[in-house]
Design an enzyme around this catalytic site. Structure first.
Site, mmCIF file in Angstrom:
data_model
loop_
_atom_site.group_PDB
_atom_site.id
_atom_site.type_symbol
_atom_site.label_atom_id
_atom_site.label_comp_id
_atom_site.label_asym_id
_atom_site.label_seq_id
_atom_site.Cartn_x
_atom_site.Cartn_y
_atom_site.Cartn_z
ATOM 1 N N GLN A 97 38.015 25.118 9.111
ATOM 2 C CA GLN A 97 38.023 23.558 10.448
ATOM 3 C C GLN A 97 37.890 23.397 11.506
ATOM 4 O O GLN A 97 39.428 24.581 11.727
ATOM 5 C CB GLN A 97 38.838 22.421 8.948
ATOM 6 C CG GLN A 97 38.716 20.619 9.841
ATOM 7 C CD GLN A 97 39.561 19.856 9.322
ATOM 8 O OE1 GLN A 97 40.245 20.431 8.288
ATOM 9 N NE2 GLN A 97 39.143 19.084 9.123
ATOM 10 N N HIS B 147 34.635 15.292 7.688
ATOM 11 C CA HIS B 147 33.414 15.213 8.108
ATOM 12 C C HIS B 147 32.907 15.959 6.852
ATOM 13 O O HIS B 147 33.380 16.771 6.052
ATOM 14 C CB HIS B 147 33.269 15.617 9.203
ATOM 15 C CG HIS B 147 33.353 17.089 9.418
ATOM 16 N ND1 HIS B 147 35.130 17.668 10.259
ATOM 17 C CD2 HIS B 147 33.088 18.323 9.860
ATOM 18 C CE1 HIS B 147 34.565 18.768 10.110
ATOM 19 N NE2 HIS B 147 33.916 18.915 10.393
ATOM 20 N N ILE C 118 26.741 18.633 17.435
ATOM 21 C CA ILE C 118 25.890 19.475 18.853
ATOM 22 C C ILE C 118 25.701 20.572 18.358
ATOM 23 O O ILE C 118 25.052 21.234 19.709
ATOM 24 C CB ILE C 118 27.534 18.631 19.444
ATOM 25 C CG1 ILE C 118 27.154 19.065 21.044
ATOM 26 C CG2 ILE C 118 28.648 19.914 19.467
ATOM 27 C CD1 ILE C 118 28.356 17.843 21.573
HETATM 28 P P1 5GP Z 1 33.543 22.333 10.985
HETATM 29 O O1 5GP Z 1 34.000 23.462 11.387
HETATM 30 O O2 5GP Z 1 35.338 21.227 11.458
HETATM 31 O O3 5GP Z 1 33.322 21.619 9.394
HETATM 32 O O4 5GP Z 1 32.772 21.181 12.532
HETATM 33 C C1 5GP Z 1 32.506 21.326 13.297
HETATM 34 C C2 5GP Z 1 31.452 20.079 13.802
HETATM 35 O O5 5GP Z 1 31.108 19.156 14.873
HETATM 36 C C3 5GP Z 1 31.042 21.585 14.566
HETATM 37 O O6 5GP Z 1 29.925 21.793 13.175
HETATM 38 C C4 5GP Z 1 30.453 21.648 15.636
HETATM 39 O O7 5GP Z 1 29.614 21.668 16.390
HETATM 40 C C5 5GP Z 1 30.931 19.928 15.562
HETATM 41 N N1 5GP Z 1 31.204 19.247 16.707
HETATM 42 C C6 5GP Z 1 32.155 19.451 17.690
HETATM 43 N N2 5GP Z 1 32.629 18.760 18.742
HETATM 44 C C7 5GP Z 1 31.185 17.511 18.543
HETATM 45 C C8 5GP Z 1 30.703 16.332 19.346
HETATM 46 O O8 5GP Z 1 31.838 16.458 20.434
HETATM 47 N N3 5GP Z 1 29.854 15.692 19.561
HETATM 48 C C9 5GP Z 1 29.239 16.441 17.491
HETATM 49 N N4 5GP Z 1 27.942 16.097 17.709
HETATM 50 N N5 5GP Z 1 29.242 17.328 17.193
HETATM 51 C C10 5GP Z 1 30.217 18.105 18.141
#
Ligand code: 5GP
Ligand code: ZN
Length: 110
Positions: free
Chosen positions: A93, A99, A31
Site C-alpha cells: 500500500q 481504496h 493516475i
Molecule cells: P496503493 O499501492 O496504495 O494500493 O495504490 C495507490 C494508487 O493510487 C496507485 O496506483 C497510484 O497510481 C494512485 N495514485 C496516487 N496518487 C494519486 C493521485 O493523486 N491521483 C490519482 N488519480 N491516483 C493516484
C-alpha cells in the site's frame, strides 16, 4: 486527515478524473494506470486501510463492493476484471486511505 491525498481528492482540493460520486463514495481513474482501464473506488470517510475497518464500516464496505461491477461494466469490463486492495506497507500500500483498485481491458497479469 489534512495530509491525506485521497481525502484532498474527496474534498475537491486536488483534481481527479472522476467517474462516480455520491454522498459516501468517489471513484476516479488511477493516475498511473496499470491496465487500459484502471480506476479506484474510495470512501469519502478517511479509513487508512483494511487493517482499520470495523463493524461500523460494514454497510460502507458493502456499498463499495457493489459499485465495483457497476462501474466495471460501464467501462467496458463486462467480460471480467481484476480487483485488489493493497493493505499496509507489507501489502504494497502506498496511499493510506482505503481504496479498491479495479482494472482490466488488457492481458491479465497474475
Ligand atoms: P496503493 O499501492 O496504495 O494500493 O495504490 C495507490 C494508487 O493510487 C496507485 O496506483 C497510484 O497510481 C494512485 N495514485 C496516487 N496518487 C494519486 C493521485 O493523486 N491521483 C490519482 N488519480 N491516483 C493516484
Ligand atoms: Zn484520507
Amino acid at each position: 486527515m489534512t495530509d491525506c491525498i485521497f481525502c484532498k481528492i474527496a474534498a475537491g482540493q486536488i483534481p481527479c478524473n472522476k467517474i462516480y460520486e455520491d454522498d459516501e463514495l468517489l471513484a476516479f481513474h488511477d493516475i498511473r494506470p496499470a491496465a487500459r482501464v484502471h480506476f479506484l473506488i474510495i470512501p469519502k470517510l478517511h479509513v487508512a486501510s483494511m487493517l482499520e475497518v470495523t463493524e461500523a464500516h460494514e454497510a460502507l464496505l458493502g456499498k463499495m463492493m457493489l459499485l465495483v461491477p457497476k462501474l466495471a461494466r460501464e467501462h467496458g469490463l463486462g467480460d471480467g476484471f481484476k480487483t485488489s486492495i493493497n493493505t499496509g506497507l507489507a501489502g504494497g500500500q502506498e496511499v493510506f486511505h482505503l481504496h479498491i483498485h479495479v482494472y482490466g481491458g488488457g492481458p491479465v497479469v497474475k
